[in-house]
Design an enzyme around this catalytic site. Structure first.
Site, short mmCIF file in Angstrom:
data_model
loop_
_atom_site.label_atom_id
_atom_site.label_comp_id
_atom_site.label_asym_id
_atom_site.label_seq_id
_atom_site.Cartn_x
_atom_site.Cartn_y
_atom_site.Cartn_z
N SER A 41 0.83 -1.21 0.00
CA SER A 41 0.00 0.00 0.00
C SER A 41 0.86 1.25 0.00
O SER A 41 0.36 2.35 -0.30
CB SER A 41 -0.93 0.01 1.22
OG SER A 41 -0.20 -0.27 2.41
N ASP B 211 4.78 -7.53 2.57
CA ASP B 211 4.18 -7.94 1.29
C ASP B 211 5.23 -8.27 0.25
O ASP B 211 6.18 -7.49 0.05
CB ASP B 211 3.32 -6.80 0.73
CG ASP B 211 1.91 -6.80 1.27
OD1 ASP B 211 1.39 -7.87 1.61
OD2 ASP B 211 1.32 -5.69 1.35
N LYS C 44 3.80 -12.01 2.96
CA LYS C 44 2.40 -12.08 2.55
C LYS C 44 2.29 -12.11 1.02
O LYS C 44 2.99 -11.35 0.34
CB LYS C 44 1.58 -10.91 3.10
CG LYS C 44 0.08 -11.03 2.77
CD LYS C 44 -0.75 -10.06 3.60
CE LYS C 44 -0.68 -8.63 3.12
NZ LYS C 44 -1.29 -8.46 1.78
N GLU D 146 -0.71 -12.57 -2.30
CA GLU D 146 -2.11 -12.54 -2.71
C GLU D 146 -2.39 -13.66 -3.69
O GLU D 146 -1.69 -13.81 -4.69
CB GLU D 146 -2.43 -11.19 -3.38
CG GLU D 146 -2.21 -9.99 -2.49
CD GLU D 146 -2.49 -8.67 -3.20
OE1 GLU D 146 -2.25 -7.62 -2.59
OE2 GLU D 146 -2.94 -8.69 -4.37
N GLU E 16 -9.95 -9.61 2.58
CA GLU E 16 -10.22 -8.20 2.31
C GLU E 16 -11.50 -8.02 1.50
O GLU E 16 -11.70 -8.68 0.48
CB GLU E 16 -9.05 -7.56 1.55
CG GLU E 16 -9.26 -6.08 1.26
CD GLU E 16 -8.02 -5.37 0.75
OE1 GLU E 16 -8.12 -4.17 0.44
OE2 GLU E 16 -6.95 -6.02 0.67
#
Length: 264
Positions: free
Chosen positions: A46, A84, A112, A114, A181
């Protein structure tokens, strides 16, 4: 506060105790977030949006992530530090190993990623080599161009079933944590109940084991915040007070409330 590990979070889940996660990008905020009582902190990609000014996380590089992870690690005083892996750094198992190694050597304790079932073999490989993994399902920001924007996921029976299946597979592959999320609250609660590993929610309702917010969002610095964001600076005279208010709200169960949640 004692040093937090993945085992600490597992015990908290078993006891029904909520835990907190806040994104950090530097040493100062890592120190403040830990002092506020957050058990975990996330060096999130982010940063591409809140620090670099991009409209998505896609432009963030591994070098950016390693730099900010190292900065945060130097300010951390005992929270579990998650970092991330950025866009296209884990498309293959070898890429994932290279990227995860860089982040762990920079100071991360968990990496992490996704994605769902397609990551199973990669997760297993990383865990087998001593790298704990936090998976991320639902709205996965690195796939924003596939989704056609930042859209709530899991609203149809088919997509909800897919997310649940992905979650179970990821757990079986060896992931230590899971982030959900922007999915309906009922789905997130169901997944959290069925999984043995701790589940962290963001825009996923109150039924998850932990909650995470982007630092800049909870401090009221987002121009157009999504519905799940609460401005914890309102009515408070300092950043440490706002961080502590978020932690207290999560632990007391007052955040997230009904107005922060998505339904079917």
């Amino acid at each position: 506060m004692d040093k937090t590990t993945v085992f600490t979070l597992q015990r908290m889940k078993e006891k029904g105790e909520k835990f907190c996660c806040i994104t950090v990008y530097d040493a100062t905020f890592a120190r403040l977030v830990h002092a506020a009582g957050a058990e975990t902190m996330l060096v999130g990609d982010s940063l591409g949006m809140v620090l670099q000014g991009h409209d998505s996380t896609v432009p963030v590089t591994l070098e950016h992530m390693a730099y900010h992870t190292a900065c945060a690690a130097r300010g951390n005083r005992g929270a579990l530090l998650i970092a991330d892996l950025p866009f296209m750094t884990y498309a293959t198992a070898q890429q994932a190993l290279t990227g995860a190694t860089a982040l762990m050597q920079a100071g991360a304790q968990v990496v992490k990623m996704e994605g769902g079932v397609w990551l199973s073999e990669t997760i297993h490989m990383l865990v087998e080599r001593g790298i704990p993994v936090c998976a991320h399902l639902g709205l996965t920001p690195q796939s924003v161009n596939v989704f056609g924007g930042f859209r709530v996921q899991g609203r149809t029976p088919k997509s909800a079933k897919s997310i649940l299946a992905d979650a179970a597979e990821i757990q079986d592959a060896g992931a230590s944590l899971l982030v959900l999320e922007c999915i309906p609250s009922a789905l997130a609660a169901d997944i959290s109940e069925k999984l043995q590993i701790p589940v962290i929610g963001i825009g996923a309702g109150p039924g998850t084991d932990g909650q995470v917010l982007v630092l800049h969002d909870l401090l009221g610095l987002c121009e157009s915040p999504p519905r799940f964001v609460e401005d914890f600076m309102t009515g408070r005279d300092s950043i440490p007070a706002a961080l502590k208010a978020f932690v207290n709200a999560v632990k007391s169960g007052s955040y997230p409330g009904p107005r922060h949640c998505y339904t079917e």
